[in-house]
Design a protein around this motif. Structure first.
Motif, short mmCIF file in Angstrom:
data_model
loop_
_atom_site.label_atom_id
_atom_site.label_comp_id
_atom_site.label_asym_id
_atom_site.label_seq_id
_atom_site.Cartn_x
_atom_site.Cartn_y
_atom_site.Cartn_z
N CYS A 192 1.95 0.38 -0.55
CA CYS A 192 1.40 1.70 -0.89
C CYS A 192 2.53 2.73 -1.00
N SER A 193 2.17 3.87 -1.58
CA SER A 193 3.18 4.90 -1.83
C SER A 193 3.81 5.41 -0.54
N GLU A 194 3.00 5.55 0.51
CA GLU A 194 3.52 6.01 1.80
C GLU A 194 4.04 4.80 2.57
N VAL A 195 5.26 4.40 2.28
CA VAL A 195 5.82 3.19 2.86
C VAL A 195 6.48 3.51 4.20
N GLU A 196 5.68 3.77 5.21
CA GLU A 196 6.17 4.02 6.56
C GLU A 196 5.85 2.82 7.43
N ILE A 197 6.88 2.26 8.03
CA ILE A 197 6.71 1.09 8.90
C ILE A 197 6.46 1.59 10.33
N PRO A 198 5.33 1.25 10.93
CA PRO A 198 5.03 1.73 12.29
C PRO A 198 5.80 0.96 13.35
N HIS A 199 7.11 0.88 13.18
CA HIS A 199 7.95 0.13 14.10
C HIS A 199 9.37 0.65 13.98
N PHE A 200 10.22 0.38 14.99
CA PHE A 200 11.59 0.89 14.92
C PHE A 200 12.53 -0.06 14.21
N PHE A 201 12.02 -1.21 13.76
CA PHE A 201 12.79 -2.08 12.87
C PHE A 201 11.82 -2.83 11.96
N CYS A 202 12.35 -3.49 10.96
CA CYS A 202 11.51 -4.18 9.98
C CYS A 202 11.07 -5.53 10.52
N GLU A 203 9.94 -5.52 11.19
CA GLU A 203 9.39 -6.74 11.79
C GLU A 203 8.39 -7.36 10.82
N LEU A 204 8.43 -8.67 10.69
CA LEU A 204 7.67 -9.38 9.65
C LEU A 204 6.19 -9.07 9.70
N HIS A 205 5.58 -9.15 10.86
CA HIS A 205 4.14 -8.91 10.98
C HIS A 205 3.77 -7.49 10.54
N GLN A 206 4.59 -6.52 10.93
CA GLN A 206 4.32 -5.14 10.55
C GLN A 206 4.49 -4.94 9.04
N MET A 207 5.45 -5.61 8.45
CA MET A 207 5.66 -5.50 7.01
C MET A 207 4.45 -6.03 6.24
N ILE A 208 3.89 -7.14 6.71
CA ILE A 208 2.70 -7.68 6.05
C ILE A 208 1.51 -6.75 6.22
N GLN A 209 1.40 -6.13 7.39
CA GLN A 209 0.26 -5.25 7.68
C GLN A 209 0.23 -4.02 6.78
N ILE A 210 1.39 -3.49 6.39
CA ILE A 210 1.40 -2.25 5.61
C ILE A 210 1.30 -2.51 4.11
N ALA A 211 1.26 -3.77 3.70
CA ALA A 211 1.16 -4.08 2.27
C ALA A 211 -0.21 -3.73 1.73
N CYS A 212 -0.26 -3.33 0.46
CA CYS A 212 -1.53 -2.99 -0.20
C CYS A 212 -2.16 -4.19 -0.88
N SER A 213 -1.34 -5.11 -1.33
CA SER A 213 -1.87 -6.26 -2.06
C SER A 213 -2.45 -7.29 -1.09
N ASP A 214 -3.03 -8.31 -1.66
CA ASP A 214 -3.67 -9.36 -0.86
C ASP A 214 -2.62 -10.10 -0.03
N THR A 215 -2.82 -10.13 1.28
CA THR A 215 -1.85 -10.75 2.18
C THR A 215 -2.40 -12.03 2.83
N PHE A 216 -3.47 -12.58 2.24
CA PHE A 216 -4.10 -13.75 2.85
C PHE A 216 -3.11 -14.91 2.98
N LEU A 217 -2.35 -15.18 1.91
CA LEU A 217 -1.41 -16.29 1.94
C LEU A 217 -0.30 -16.03 2.94
N ASN A 218 0.20 -14.78 2.97
CA ASN A 218 1.25 -14.44 3.93
C ASN A 218 0.76 -14.59 5.36
N ASP A 219 -0.46 -14.09 5.62
CA ASP A 219 -1.02 -14.20 6.97
C ASP A 219 -1.21 -15.66 7.37
N THR A 220 -1.69 -16.45 6.42
CA THR A 220 -1.93 -17.87 6.71
C THR A 220 -0.63 -18.59 7.05
#
Length: 343
Positions: A192-220
């Motif tokens: 999404c346009s507001e690309v703010e990561i709710p973490h103090f570093f780029c953690e994989l789970h948080q990166m997947i959570q803030i994505a706008c597109s379908d993350t089913f495959l990533n989550d799986t």
């Protein structure tokens, strides 16, 4: 570039956002090449204190783990499987904290909570790699203690240098491949346009959570890999210590029990600290839904655990303390000789 409503497709290390404008062809489009990171405190008066605290923790961690590596490598008495794995763990702890803290210190100093997109992907890759490799090393160290206590007569036959090196190499390759897969899949997501990561570093789970597109495959893939590559080592650790405890109970003398337990006490404390802090992160995140609570909890296993590990091993281990004393004496003698020669 394929546009998605309110979202942007990552393409060649760029994200679309409203922060920077670019004219592209017949219409206006915007591109950004950075993410916003969570700050631990917005109070300007606390920034110097936080900077000093994390810088001190970083220096203590690096120096403490380097001393462990130097002690193990310089003392022939410590050229055993247990200390070989310990030296690798110390190296790993330096890598874990170096992936996260330097960027945090730069952001605090410059008062900018930003990270470039390539930097964020790189940080995600290496944090996933090193944190996952930690699981494997702790499991390998638990297996080493299991063989030493449960099969002491066959220890030198089983834990040969070739096997020790192979265990470390295989665990490294598996984590490299998993981190590479996760990072490549992350590149396919839209944000999404507001690309703010709710973490103090780029953690994989948080990166997947803030994505706008379908993350089913990533989550799986993330959940499956976590079950296999994190659950597997944890199961190995639990099995090893169940057998160790059973063997210790069968020892008749109290002195024998104490000696057997003391050989794995340091490793058990490191395992307990690592897994308790990791579980604390996810439990606190699920319970409070607070970004700051989750970030503060993450500090425990990304910063505090690597800092505490050298103290666990050096203060509880006579061999390490003896090696450090001998190393310091040799260094002092060499320094004295150098001064004498110069004079």
């Amino acid at each position: 570039m394929l546009l998605i409503p309110n979202c942007v497709k990552i393409n060649h290390f760029f994200l679309t956002s409203s922060h920077h404008s670019n004219h592209m062809g017949p219409g206006n489009d915007t591109q950004i090449s950075r993410f916003l990171l969570l700050v631990l405190s917005n109070d300007p008066d606390l920034q110097p204190l936080i900077f000093g605290l994390f810088l001190s923790m970083y220096l203590i961690t690096v120096c403490g783990n380097l001393l462990i590596i130097l002690a193990v490598s310089s003392d022939s008495h410590l050229h055993t499987p247990m200390y070989f794995f310990l030296a690798n763990l110390s190296f790993l702890d330096i890598c874990v904290i170096s992936t996260i803290i330097p960027k945090m210190l730069v952001n605090i100093q410059t008062q900018k909570n930003v990270i470039s997109y390539p930097g964020c992907i790189s940080q995600t890759y290496f944090s996933t790699l090193f944190a996952g490799w930690d699981d494997f090393l702790l499991a390998v160290m638990a297996y080493d203690r299991f063989v030493a206590i449960c099969h002491p007569l066959h220890y030198t036959v089983i834990m040969i240098p070739h096997l020790c090196g192979l265990l470390v190499l295989v665990s490294w390759i598996m984590r490299v491949l998993n981190s590479l897969l996760q990072s490549l899949m992350l590149l396919q997501l839209s944000f999404c346009s507001e690309v703010e990561i709710p973490h103090f570093f780029c953690e994989l789970h948080q990166m997947i959570q803030i994505a706008c597109s379908d993350t089913f495959l990533n989550d799986t893939v993330l959940y499956v890999s976590t079950m296999l590559l994190a659950g597997g080592p944890l199961a190995r650790i639990l099995y090893s210590y169940s057998k160790i405890i059973s063997s210790i109970h069968r020892i008749s003398s109290a002195q024998g029990k104490y000696k057997a337990f003391s050989t794995c006490a340091s490793h058990l404390s490191v395992v307990s600290l690592f897994y308790c802090t990791v579980l604390g992160v996810y439990l606190s995140s699920a319970a409070t839904q607070s970004s700051h609570a989750s970030a503060v909890a993450s500090v425990m296993y990304t910063v505090v655990t690597p800092m505490v590990n050298p103290f666990n091993y050096s203060l509880r281990n006579r061999d390490i303390k003896g090696a450090l004393i001998r190393f310091s004496r040799r260094a002092a003698i060499k320094g004295t000789l150098v001064l004498v020669v110069k004079k």
